[in-house]
Design an enzyme around this catalytic site. Structure first.
Site, PDB file in Angstrom:
ATOM      1  N   ASP A 216      -8.434 -59.811  13.172  1.00 31.71           N
ATOM      2  CA  ASP A 216      -7.408 -60.760  12.743  1.00 31.71           C
ATOM      3  C   ASP A 216      -6.220 -60.670  13.695  1.00 31.71           C
ATOM      4  O   ASP A 216      -6.371 -60.195  14.814  1.00 31.71           O
ATOM      5  CB  ASP A 216      -7.016 -60.445  11.292  1.00 31.71           C
ATOM      6  CG  ASP A 216      -6.709 -61.709  10.513  1.00 31.71           C
ATOM      7  OD1 ASP A 216      -5.809 -62.430  10.934  1.00 31.71           O
ATOM      8  OD2 ASP A 216      -7.386 -61.967   9.492  1.00 31.71           O
ATOM      9  N   HIS A 239      -8.348 -62.356  16.147  1.00 28.42           N
ATOM     10  CA  HIS A 239      -8.317 -63.797  15.985  1.00 28.42           C
ATOM     11  C   HIS A 239      -8.271 -64.461  17.349  1.00 28.42           C
ATOM     12  O   HIS A 239      -8.038 -63.830  18.346  1.00 28.42           O
ATOM     13  CB  HIS A 239      -7.044 -64.180  15.234  1.00 28.42           C
ATOM     14  CG  HIS A 239      -7.311 -64.557  13.825  1.00 28.42           C
ATOM     15  ND1 HIS A 239      -6.341 -65.059  13.017  1.00 28.42           N
ATOM     16  CD2 HIS A 239      -8.429 -64.490  13.092  1.00 28.42           C
ATOM     17  CE1 HIS A 239      -6.857 -65.293  11.832  1.00 28.42           C
ATOM     18  NE2 HIS A 239      -8.122 -64.949  11.849  1.00 28.42           N
TER      19      HIS A 239
END
Ligand SMILES: *[C@@H]1O[C@H](CO)[C@@H](O)[C@H](O)[C@H]1NC(C)=O
Ligand SMILES: *[C@@H]1O[C@H](CO)[C@@H](O)[C@H](O)[C@H]1NC(C)=O
Length: 367
Positions: A216, A239
């Site tokens: 992330d 991410h």
């Protein structure tokens, strides 16, 4: 997904003082009932050891020795009488079931302390896998984050690992003069909402020589933060996006200024360089209204490596308040896709100062 080697994002620098005077008084959790049988729950032992350390008139250390320990949930709160260090040598494990935890949003928190150190080479294992996805793909506010630092001043976090948090790994709030070094964050790429380090309302925060791989966001800087220095940090897997400034359309007024992104290596990163002032995922906002956040004095210098998207540099500023003082120098990014068009840039409401050598044309200025 990709790797981003943030060699230096530098706003200010300083020398860390390592001077230590008298040896600290040690409060070993074993003296407070913690057992090293691998199953022992140290919630009460750690809480009692910390209370005594915090009340000590001289520098103290709470020791969690090598071994594996369960820890239900704990908030270690100052103010303390003198400097306190918590040395975690072992692995501390959270409960799997977050329903058994109070919904205050964190597993272990450290609050209201001056001259606080967390060290020791140990690991905080949040037992995230069963919790991930329990709110679908959405951000899950009620899940606890691994480590929270609130109102910490003159603090140091070194040689600590945060593993498999149920939600964000670290949240820093209202803190000042806090440094993270040799900090490791790990969660598998498929974990959900396990952002690495998020900070807000904080000043003089340093993160260096660290490794953050969470699937992330790596490090995110929220409102009210100043004098943040991030250097020699490896981000990924994570991410999409490399270095990014994002603001929502129809936002409150605000500003982002004096940001330097410098000497960064991108390894197959989607959108390696981004300013996105029309950030509006899932159309949750009115994208037609311009962002009211003013972005100024931002530079992207010596950023090189590979882009997983054809658009390697995207500077999409607010139509209401165009970006000012953006500088782009020495960008060497190549697109890795099969059809392999050259890497591109996209620019709106910005007239950057472009200098140095580039492998792609930047905002119409050819390479
Ligand atoms: C910033 O914080 C560090 C500790 O992380 C401290 O040594 C330094 O003096 C602080 N700098 C300023 C300008 O306060
Ligand atoms: C731009 O940022 C740099 C570094 O933070 C600072 O030294 C400089 O004064 C800023 N320039 C302007 C015009 O704000």
């Amino acid at each position: 997904m990709g790797n981003l080697n943030m060699a230096a994002l530098m706003l200010i620098m300083w020398i860390v003082s390592t001077a230590k005077a008298t040896p600290a008084v040690v409060f070993d959790v074993r003296k407070y009932g913690a057992k090293t049988d691998g199953k022992s729950d140290i919630t009460e032992a750690l809480s009692s050891a910390f209370k005594e350390a915090c009340a000590s008139a001289t520098t103290s250390k709470v020791l969690i020795p090598k071994g594996t320990f369960q820890l239900r949930q704990l908030c270690l709160k100052g103010p303390c009488k003198a400097a306190v260090e918590i040395e975690v040598q072992g692995t501390v494990i959270a409960q799997t079931d977050s329903n058994k935890m109070k919904t205050d949003g964190s597993w272990v928190s450290f609050k209201y302390m001056d001259r606080f150190t967390l060290s020791g080479g140990g690991t905080f294992d949040g037992q995230g896998p069963k919790a991930w996805g329990t709110c679908g793909k959405k951000y899950c506010k009620q899940l606890p984050i691994n480590l929270r630092f609130k109102s910490i001043t003159n603090g140091l976090v070194k040689d600590i690992t945060s593993k498999d948090s149920k939600q964000f790994h670290v949240n820093i709030m209202s803190s000042k003069n806090l440094e993270f070094q040799r900090f490791t964050i790990s969660a598998p790429p498929e974990s959900l909402n396990t952002d690495g380090i998020h900070m807000s309302r904080s000043q003089n925060i340093t993160i260096k020589n660290s490794n953050i791989g969470t699937g992330d966001d790596c490090i995110s800087i929220g409102q009210g933060s100043q004098h943040i220095t991030i250097s020699n940090v490896k981000c990924g897997p994570g991410h999409d996006n490399g270095v990014r400034i994002k603001t929502w359309p129809a936002s409150f007024e605000g500003s982002v200024k004096d940001v330097i992104y410098e000497d960064i290596v991108m390894n197959n990163v989607a959108n390696p360089v981004v300013i996105d002032q029309v950030y509006c995922p899932a159309n949750e906002c009115n994208a037609k209204l311009p962002s009211k956040v003013k972005i100024s004095n931002v530079s992207f210098k010596n950023i090189r490596g590979t882009s997983a998207t054809p658009v390697a540099v995207k500077l999409d500023c607010s139509s209401g308040i165009p970006c000012q003082g953006v500088e782009v120098a020495d960008i060497d990014l190549t697109y890795t896709g099969k059809e392999a068009p050259a890497a591109l840039s996209e620019c709106s409401h910005v007239m950057p100062k472009i200098s140095g050598k580039h492998s792609l044309s930047i905002c119409g200025v050819s390479a």
